[in-house]
Motif scaffolding. Structure first.
Motif, PDB file in Angstrom:
ATOM      1  N   ALA A 106       0.842  -1.197   0.000  1.00  0.00           N
ATOM      2  CA  ALA A 106       0.000   0.000   0.000  1.00  0.00           C
ATOM      3  C   ALA A 106       0.877   1.247   0.000  1.00  0.00           C
ATOM      4  O   ALA A 106       1.912   1.280   0.670  1.00  0.00           O
ATOM      5  N   THR A 107       0.453   2.253  -0.753  1.00  0.00           N
ATOM      6  CA  THR A 107       1.142   3.546  -0.695  1.00  0.00           C
ATOM      7  C   THR A 107       0.565   4.367   0.452  1.00  0.00           C
ATOM      8  O   THR A 107      -0.585   4.164   0.856  1.00  0.00           O
ATOM      9  N   GLY A 108       1.354   5.301   0.959  1.00  0.00           N
ATOM     10  CA  GLY A 108       0.857   6.315   1.886  1.00  0.00           C
ATOM     11  C   GLY A 108       0.327   5.792   3.204  1.00  0.00           C
ATOM     12  O   GLY A 108       0.719   4.719   3.674  1.00  0.00           O
ATOM     13  N   GLU A 109      -0.592   6.581   3.775  1.00  0.00           N
ATOM     14  CA  GLU A 109      -1.148   6.280   5.097  1.00  0.00           C
ATOM     15  C   GLU A 109      -2.665   6.389   5.044  1.00  0.00           C
ATOM     16  O   GLU A 109      -3.212   7.052   4.174  1.00  0.00           O
ATOM     17  N   PHE A 110      -3.297   5.759   6.022  1.00  0.00           N
ATOM     18  CA  PHE A 110      -4.749   5.586   5.943  1.00  0.00           C
ATOM     19  C   PHE A 110      -5.485   6.160   7.148  1.00  0.00           C
ATOM     20  O   PHE A 110      -4.996   6.143   8.267  1.00  0.00           O
ATOM     21  N   GLY A 111      -6.719   6.621   6.880  1.00  0.00           N
ATOM     22  CA  GLY A 111      -7.634   7.038   7.939  1.00  0.00           C
ATOM     23  C   GLY A 111      -7.660   8.533   8.176  1.00  0.00           C
ATOM     24  O   GLY A 111      -6.669   9.245   7.946  1.00  0.00           O
ATOM     25  N   GLY A 112      -8.806   9.034   8.581  1.00  0.00           N
ATOM     26  CA  GLY A 112      -8.939  10.443   8.960  1.00  0.00           C
ATOM     27  C   GLY A 112      -8.888  11.410   7.789  1.00  0.00           C
ATOM     28  O   GLY A 112      -8.748  12.625   7.981  1.00  0.00           O
ATOM     29  N   ALA A 119      -2.783  -7.339  -9.266  1.00  0.00           N
ATOM     30  CA  ALA A 119      -4.051  -6.630  -9.082  1.00  0.00           C
ATOM     31  C   ALA A 119      -3.792  -5.263  -8.458  1.00  0.00           C
ATOM     32  O   ALA A 119      -2.772  -5.055  -7.792  1.00  0.00           O
ATOM     33  N   ALA A 120      -4.712  -4.335  -8.674  1.00  0.00           N
ATOM     34  CA  ALA A 120      -4.556  -2.995  -8.101  1.00  0.00           C
ATOM     35  C   ALA A 120      -5.914  -2.335  -7.940  1.00  0.00           C
ATOM     36  O   ALA A 120      -6.861  -2.634  -8.672  1.00  0.00           O
ATOM     37  N   ILE A 121      -5.988  -1.439  -6.975  1.00  0.00           N
ATOM     38  CA  ILE A 121      -7.192  -0.637  -6.757  1.00  0.00           C
ATOM     39  C   ILE A 121      -6.762   0.625  -6.038  1.00  0.00           C
ATOM     40  O   ILE A 121      -5.708   0.641  -5.381  1.00  0.00           O
ATOM     41  N   ARG A 138     -12.934  -5.854  -2.349  1.00  0.00           N
ATOM     42  CA  ARG A 138     -13.390  -5.862  -3.752  1.00  0.00           C
ATOM     43  C   ARG A 138     -12.388  -6.591  -4.646  1.00  0.00           C
ATOM     44  O   ARG A 138     -12.766  -7.341  -5.542  1.00  0.00           O
ATOM     45  N   VAL A 139     -11.109  -6.330  -4.417  1.00  0.00           N
ATOM     46  CA  VAL A 139     -10.065  -7.017  -5.181  1.00  0.00           C
ATOM     47  C   VAL A 139     -10.124  -8.519  -4.907  1.00  0.00           C
ATOM     48  O   VAL A 139     -10.100  -9.345  -5.828  1.00  0.00           O
ATOM     49  N   LEU A 140     -10.226  -8.877  -3.634  1.00  0.00           N
ATOM     50  CA  LEU A 140     -10.212 -10.292  -3.245  1.00  0.00           C
ATOM     51  C   LEU A 140     -11.417 -11.018  -3.825  1.00  0.00           C
ATOM     52  O   LEU A 140     -11.306 -12.137  -4.335  1.00  0.00           O
ATOM     53  N   LEU A 192      -2.953   3.705  -3.240  1.00  0.00           N
ATOM     54  CA  LEU A 192      -3.003   2.499  -4.061  1.00  0.00           C
ATOM     55  C   LEU A 192      -2.761   1.259  -3.213  1.00  0.00           C
ATOM     56  O   LEU A 192      -1.917   1.270  -2.307  1.00  0.00           O
ATOM     57  N   ILE A 193      -3.508   0.220  -3.493  1.00  0.00           N
ATOM     58  CA  ILE A 193      -3.187  -1.121  -3.001  1.00  0.00           C
ATOM     59  C   ILE A 193      -2.851  -1.955  -4.230  1.00  0.00           C
ATOM     60  O   ILE A 193      -3.634  -1.987  -5.183  1.00  0.00           O
ATOM     61  N   VAL A 194      -1.707  -2.625  -4.188  1.00  0.00           N
ATOM     62  CA  VAL A 194      -1.339  -3.512  -5.293  1.00  0.00           C
ATOM     63  C   VAL A 194      -0.985  -4.879  -4.731  1.00  0.00           C
ATOM     64  O   VAL A 194      -0.548  -4.988  -3.576  1.00  0.00           O
ATOM     65  N   THR A 195      -1.206  -5.912  -5.526  1.00  0.00           N
ATOM     66  CA  THR A 195      -0.725  -7.242  -5.165  1.00  0.00           C
ATOM     67  C   THR A 195       0.235  -7.698  -6.259  1.00  0.00           C
ATOM     68  O   THR A 195       0.032  -7.408  -7.446  1.00  0.00           O
TER      69      THR A 195
END
Lengths: 307, 307
Positions: free
Chosen positions: B156-162, B189-191, B203-205, B249-252
């Protein structure tokens, strides 16, 4: 609910040769298109372009796709894929949304347009529909507004005026007519009449730095223009020249091409020689006695206040 | 006013190598694109995606373009041209409209995106902005949601939440990060995370018919997630897993590619190994003691009522 809607949509949409990845990912993938892409977008809003509650959602869906297809036709292009964004009122939104799509499907199917992506939202505001179409054409730089030449004949499809009574919702985009003209004739300039015959023609003339003379007795006047004239206090010709949303094509082309086009025309839609392009800027009506009357561009203006 | 606005817009927009015909005709013409087109569209509405009067119109413009660029990044593609539709409240619309564009211009310019077309309307409703982006990529069928494979690492790129505190308006689309990953690694895969890390990963899974284990202590938690947690009664981790609009981004990708990507990563944005794809459907958090806790997808749902 969102997932259920997307599943419903995916089931309703068949495969398309140009669409590698359609609805259900971050974006769509299209392949195999011609090297010249044509892209247009139009946003339609409840209370401006249609009235929810007074017209069926299917007619709204039809119109939203048709106005974009009309732009594609006016570029001498073929549509490939549509991208549909909706903002739907929360109450009853699920049904409204599907019914809008039910108006889109038959028209998309008739012209081989893939529904390849979209964005469906609910909110507390009125219905908004935005459609973007990606199309293709054999050659760039053709059928533009800026290419009318003095001596060109001006041809128009269909009839004009009074569209507000019905046609603005139910019209057929002139894709077949566009293809017929593109395949055989050297079209210089083209536009679709969305805001009014005189206003849209003036846009072509202005971009091309030329003028035009029009024959008032040849302007094809729709029956609904006469119906409007009966109560509006304006002439049917005035309606034909300045009512918006006819979604007919105006093209300019060399006189010989135009004569040949008129002779070989075999489509059900009327094709009419309404005037000629001249060097001197401005528009004039030339009546049967040969008298020239200046014609001001008049039509629908998408105004907002400056401050 | 409309013509004046279009003239202003034309003056503000420079030439672009892919745009043969831009604003000012029935549609735009694009040429010279790669054979795989990537197209995405997003509609943003006042009261849902932003609040007119509480945020500057420039931030609204930035967000409207950025959410689309984020989708392009999540496809491993490069953006080419944007098509911008606006429905603007009548009162003060002229200024609002220009300010929205002032927020769009710098971001478009930074990533070489042509503003190639649009539709500007005024109405009595709230501000609506729809943007469609046409992009391109070297190869179709890559970076899709359905292509995650068991054994893949999840990065995952970056940081999450808030994000609601600021980032949802001001975020930078991860186009540079996408390009870095695309150029050197075999992304399966990516989203992009628009509705929540756990929901978008799910959703990816689901599309890939696989599951995932995540390491809760590795999830990069944004400072603003902690700020939110201080008053929300939810943990910062919960915010990171389920708040919407992170636009990361989330990539696998295969484990070896992932290790290599983490080693060679030289961009300012964080890149984190947050978990792995597994055969068994469903999501689990695996804590430091090795215990598996089921994780339900949670995030923003674009709901409307069914009737």
């Amino acid at each position: 609910m969102e997932l259920e809607f997307i599943n419903w949509l995916r089931e309703r949409i068949g495969p398309h040769p140009s669409v590698v990845q359609g609805i259900g990912d971050d974006a769509a993938e299209l392949t195999g298109l011609q090297p010249c892409l044509v892209v247009t977008t139009d946003m339609l809003m409840d209370g401006v372009d249609f009235q929810v509650g007074q017209v069926s959602p299917r007619r709204i869906g039809h119109k939203a796709l048709a106005v974009n297809l009309s732009d594609i036709a006016a570029m001498g292009a073929d549509p490939v894929a549509a991208f549909i964004s909706l903002s739907i009122p929360q109450q009853g939104g699920g049904l409204l949304c599907r019914e809008v799509y039910e108006g889109i499907f038959p028209l998309a199917s008739r012209y081989g347009v893939a529904i390849a992506g979209g964005d469906t939202n609910s909110w507390s505001g009125p219905l908004v529909v935005n459609i973007t179409i990606v199309g293709q054409k054999p050659q760039p730089g053709t059928w533009l507004r800026r290419s009318a030449k003095p001596g060109d004949w001006i041809l128009a499809t269909g009839e004009f005026g009074g569209s507000i009574l019905n046609k603005h919702l139910d019209f057929e985009p002139r894709l077949d007519e566009s293809r017929f003209l593109r395949n055989s004739f050297n079209i210089h300039a083209a536009i679709d009449v969305s805001d009014g015959l005189s206003l849209d023609l003036w846009r072509v003339l202005k971009e091309s730095r030329v003028g035009a003379t029009l024959y008032p007795e040849r302007i094809p006047i729709a029956k609904d223009a006469m119906v409007c004239a009966a109560t509006s206090g304006r002439s049917a010709l005035d309606h034909a020249l300045s009512d918006g949303e006819d979604f007919e094509l105006i093209v300019t082309l060399p006189a010989e091409d135009a004569q040949q086009a008129l002779r070989s025309w075999n489509l059900a839609t009327r094709l009419t020689h309404i005037g000629e392009v001249v060097t001197e800027p401005g528009m004039h009506l030339v009546d049967s006695s040969g008298q020239q009357i200046p014609l001001q561009p008049k039509g629908y203006q998408h105004l907002f206040s400056a401050t």
